[in-house]
Design an enzyme around this catalytic site. Sequence first.
Site, PDB file in Angstrom:
ATOM      1  N   GLU A 158       0.871  -1.177   0.000  1.00  0.00           N
ATOM      2  CA  GLU A 158       0.000   0.000   0.000  1.00  0.00           C
ATOM      3  C   GLU A 158       0.904   1.221   0.000  1.00  0.00           C
ATOM      4  O   GLU A 158       1.910   1.260   0.716  1.00  0.00           O
ATOM      5  CB  GLU A 158      -0.903   0.019   1.237  1.00  0.00           C
ATOM      6  CG  GLU A 158      -1.741   1.286   1.363  1.00  0.00           C
ATOM      7  CD  GLU A 158      -2.585   1.309   2.642  1.00  0.00           C
ATOM      8  OE1 GLU A 158      -2.973   0.219   3.115  1.00  0.00           O
ATOM      9  OE2 GLU A 158      -2.825   2.405   3.173  1.00  0.00           O
ATOM     10  N   GLU A 163      -1.795  11.411   4.037  1.00  0.00           N
ATOM     11  CA  GLU A 163      -2.849  11.273   5.033  1.00  0.00           C
ATOM     12  C   GLU A 163      -2.753  12.453   5.985  1.00  0.00           C
ATOM     13  O   GLU A 163      -1.649  12.901   6.320  1.00  0.00           O
ATOM     14  CB  GLU A 163      -2.690   9.991   5.838  1.00  0.00           C
ATOM     15  CG  GLU A 163      -2.914   8.717   5.063  1.00  0.00           C
ATOM     16  CD  GLU A 163      -2.751   7.503   5.960  1.00  0.00           C
ATOM     17  OE1 GLU A 163      -3.773   6.878   6.278  1.00  0.00           O
ATOM     18  OE2 GLU A 163      -1.614   7.197   6.354  1.00  0.00           O
TER      19      GLU A 163
END
Length: 280
Positions: A158, A163
């Site tokens: 991933e 974020e």
Amino acid sequence: MRISANSLSITLLGCCCLLPANSSAQEAVLDAKPASLTYSQLVWSDEFEGEELDRSKWSIEVNAFGGGNQELQIYTDRQENVRVEDGNLVIEARNDKAAVSGTEREYSSGRVRTKKRGDWKYGRIDVRAKVPAGKGIWSAIWMLPTDEKYGGWAASGEIDIMEMRGQDPNIVLGTLHYGDNWPRNTHSGDQYKLEAGSFADDFHVFSIVWKPGQIDWLIDGKRYQTQTKWSTAGADFPAPFDQEFHLLLNVAVGGNFLGSPDATTEFPRQMQVDYVRVYQ
């Protein structure tokens, strides 16, 4: 990482837990010249200039149980949660007790992805976006493998391009997840902290430059992190980051990564995306 409460099935939302960045090392990197634009041919883009989301490029997730991680939102394809407006993709988290398939949750939001519509192995991905502040608001720009060649999460990898925890709106995180199937997985990454203001104040360009054996993270064209070491069970480096990945954009509410909203959190909260551009 998302773990079903009723099974061992796992879906994902770019979960990461990082140690504080070394500020002196980070400053040295930020003072360096911008990363080389190794990839210059535009192969895929969306400028969000139409009146609705281009379904040839994006799909919208509908999920009555949110995204795992004890998150509180329901994902819908309603205009209230996902729309194109004034030249931007708008992903909006709301406190409106929305329902999907007979399931009602206190919060609603949106998540879109390019799987089977935009899938890439190596390249430069640029996303110009403004992301929302607020306790318990979790914005993410991230990538997952289109085909899980090396196994379930996180053995096939991933890539978290960006974020942000809404209660820390001047800090964004860039992270890789890899190693083996959960819970034998691991991660590595760093953070970028604005000297003044927050990422909710204005648009910024969040990027990765992904080469064989190397991934750089950039903010507004300035590199702040490079990773060249990772692994996965049963395959040699540069696996798992040697396969096609696709892009996801979403805003989550609450969860064990950042905690729940409180009385200071105003709704609705929006991620606005000006463009997505992919170069190879």
